[in-house]
Design an enzyme around this catalytic site. Structure first.
Site, PDB file in Angstrom:
ATOM      1  N   HIS A 100       0.810  -1.482  -0.008  1.00 30.25           N
ATOM      2  CA  HIS A 100      -0.121   0.146  -0.043  1.00 30.25           C
ATOM      3  C   HIS A 100       0.891   1.322   0.285  1.00 30.25           C
ATOM      4  CE1 HIS A 100      -2.228  -2.853   2.553  1.00 30.25           C
ATOM      5  NE2 HIS A 100      -3.177  -2.527   2.082  1.00 30.25           N
ATOM      6  N   ASP A 103       2.448   2.064   3.443  1.00 32.53           N
ATOM      7  CA  ASP A 103       3.349   1.126   4.143  1.00 32.53           C
ATOM      8  C   ASP A 103       4.882   1.615   3.670  1.00 32.53           C
ATOM      9  OD1 ASP A 103       1.235  -0.766   4.361  1.00 32.53           O
ATOM     10  OD2 ASP A 103       1.651  -1.777   2.459  1.00 32.53           O
TER      11      ASP A 103
HETATM   12  C1  XLS Z   1      -7.377  -6.697   5.180  1.00 36.84           C
HETATM   13  C2  XLS Z   1      -7.006  -6.896   4.048  1.00 36.84           C
HETATM   14  C3  XLS Z   1      -5.791  -6.036   3.333  1.00 36.84           C
HETATM   15  C4  XLS Z   1      -5.708  -6.173   1.877  1.00 36.84           C
HETATM   16  C5  XLS Z   1      -4.882  -5.004   1.284  1.00 36.84           C
HETATM   17  O1  XLS Z   1      -7.938  -7.471   6.042  1.00 36.84           O
HETATM   18  O2  XLS Z   1      -6.715  -8.419   3.840  1.00 36.84           O
HETATM   19  O3  XLS Z   1      -4.598  -6.505   4.010  1.00 36.84           O
HETATM   20  O4  XLS Z   1      -5.351  -7.429   1.363  1.00 36.84           O
HETATM   21  O5  XLS Z   1      -5.504  -3.837   1.527  1.00 36.84           O
END
Ligand code: XLS
Ligand code: NI
Ligand code: NI
Length: 436
Positions: A100, A103
């Site tokens: 993301h 991150d």
């Molecule tokens: C959260 C989600 C997130 C997505 C990406 O529960 O799994 O990590 O995979 O935003």
């Protein structure tokens, strides 16, 4: 120059008899399975957020991981984090990673500063991709952590938040395109509600539909060739999330004319939260023609929330890959480890060990799934169970050439009295157990 964060710089394959915790026992990436290398079947990706951005906090306690790139407040630390991340991708030999925006860059406050910081790291990633051969499975935008998203991103009652979300998605799609990403993911953690007392469901559906249509329009405008994927989840952090499960997402896509443009990224833990199994969600997506990619993890079956643990259950993973292989396997999708180490697992090598175990588990599962397909008994059983429908007459029924009255007439005139046949569930369960 290595950062020296990890104890080794390459995890070798040593075979099933190895007792070395820093070696693969089942994942030999060049092993051929059904005419394809294991690496090309599984298409592993590391999730940047769990391994490098998560500091070990839980609802009752703060950070436990004291990494040299925390706190996330400067470009210098963000660059160190990138160095360590690519060292881990190379050590594991994974072909892909995912991230993301939030991150990878520090939060510097305003949109413009954050965008500049993000783009600087993206250029570092581009260089590191060149050097290491590691590629981007998918990019995505974090539209759930910052307080501005607390009432939703696309579904926010404030149109300016909708615009901010659109601008954020645009820069994340641009970055994904720049890095040659194979997919772009939308997970709507805040696209839902806390209480119906303050929520207009019809408006929020319209807003979310428009946002996803804009994403697809923009994809075509910039010539992005990746898949656009929605990741279903029933709740958490929202009390209720609109992308509840695969079937719900399919209804949403149909409603907004997107069923041929958007596919799904299915996560194991989210399937369980929705009251389904992982293979149920995968098989549903394959049947509806919207299967895209998977987030591989596991929930603790007692705790009832999304614990994002690394997979370690071969029979479960085998059934998931069985449905993926039966549906033709991954094209642009892959296996993203949306999983984090426990907050007591402090050592750098714990990050490696977690991924090694998960990759070995998936390799065993995929090989078991391939063996089931190659044996052929299971798929043939299902095929045979429906084979009555292959006759021309019954095909005409499905094609709409025969109506209710004609079928009623047939039952009476031919004296049809169907004989029930065994579903043979236990036989099939025993059959599967021969392969796992
Ligand atoms: C959260 C989600 C997130 C997505 C990406 O529960 O799994 O990590 O995979 O935003
Ligand atoms: Ni999740
Ligand atoms: Ni996920």
């Amino acid at each position: 120059m290595s950062t020296g964060f990890f104890p080794v710089d390459r995890i070798p394959y040593e075979g099933p008899d190895s007792t070395n915790p820093l070696a693969f026992r089942h994942y030999d990436k060049d092993e051929m399975v059904m005419g394809k290398r294991l690496e090309d079947h599984l298409r592993f990706a590391v999730a940047y957020w769990h391994s490098f951005a998560y500091e070990g906090q839980d609802p009752f306690g703060g950070p436990t991981f004291l990494r040299p790139w925390f706190p996330n407040d400067s470009m210098e630390r963000a660059r160190l984090k990138a160095d360590v991340a690519f060292e881990m991708f190379s050590a594991l030999g994974v072909p892909f990673y995912c991230f993301h925006d939030a991150d990878i860059r520090p939060d510097l406050g305003g949109f413009a500063e954050n965008k500049r910081a993000y783009e600087e790291i993206i250029e570092i990633f581009a260089r590191k991709q060149e050097e290491t051969g590691v590629r981007l499975l998918w990019g995505t935008a974090n539209l759930f952590s910052h307080r501005r998203w607390m009432a939703g991103a696309a579904t926010n009652p404030d149109p300016e938040v909708f615009a901010y979300a659109a601008a954020t998605i645009k820069s994340c799609m641009d970055a994904t395109h720049r890095l040659g990403g194979e997919n772009y993911v939308l997970w709507g953690g805040r696209e839902g509600y806390e209480t119906l007392l303050n929520t207009d469901l019809a408006r929020e559906d319209q807003q979310m539909g428009r946002m996803l249509n804009m994403v697809v329009e923009y994809k075509h405008k910039i010539g992005f060739k990746g898949q656009i994927l929605v990741e279903p989840k029933p709740q958490e952090p929202s009390k209720h999330q609109y992308d509840y499960d695969v079937a719900t997402v399919y209804g949403f896509l149909k409603r907004h004319g997107l069923e041929n443009e958007v596919r799904v990224n299915i996560e194991q833990g989210h399937a369980i939260l929705a009251g389904h199994s992982f293979e149920h969600e995968i098989a549903t997506a394959v049947a509806l023609g919207i299967f895209g990619s998977i987030d591989m993890n596991r929930n603790d079956y007692q705790s009832g929330w999304d614990t994002d643990q690394f997979p370690n259950n071969v029979p479960e993973v085998a059934l998931a890959y069985y449905h993926i292989l039966k549906g033709g396997g991954f094209t642009q999708g892959g296996t993203n480890f949306d999983a984090r180490i426990r907050r007591q697992s402090l050592d750098p090598e714990d990050l490696l060990i977690a991924h090694i175990g998960a990759m070995d588990t998936c390799a065993r599962g995929l090989k078991a799934a391939a063996a089931m397909l190659e044996d052929g008994t299971l798929p043939a059983f299902v095929e045979n169970r429906y084979s009555g429908w292959n006759d021309a007459y019954w095909q005409d029924v499905l094609a709409g050439k025969v109506g209710l009255d004609a079928l009623a007439e047939k039952v009476i005139s031919e004296g049809i009295e169907p004989e029930p046949r065994s579903g043979k569930q236990e036989y099939l369960e025993n059959l599967v157990n021969r392969f796992v």
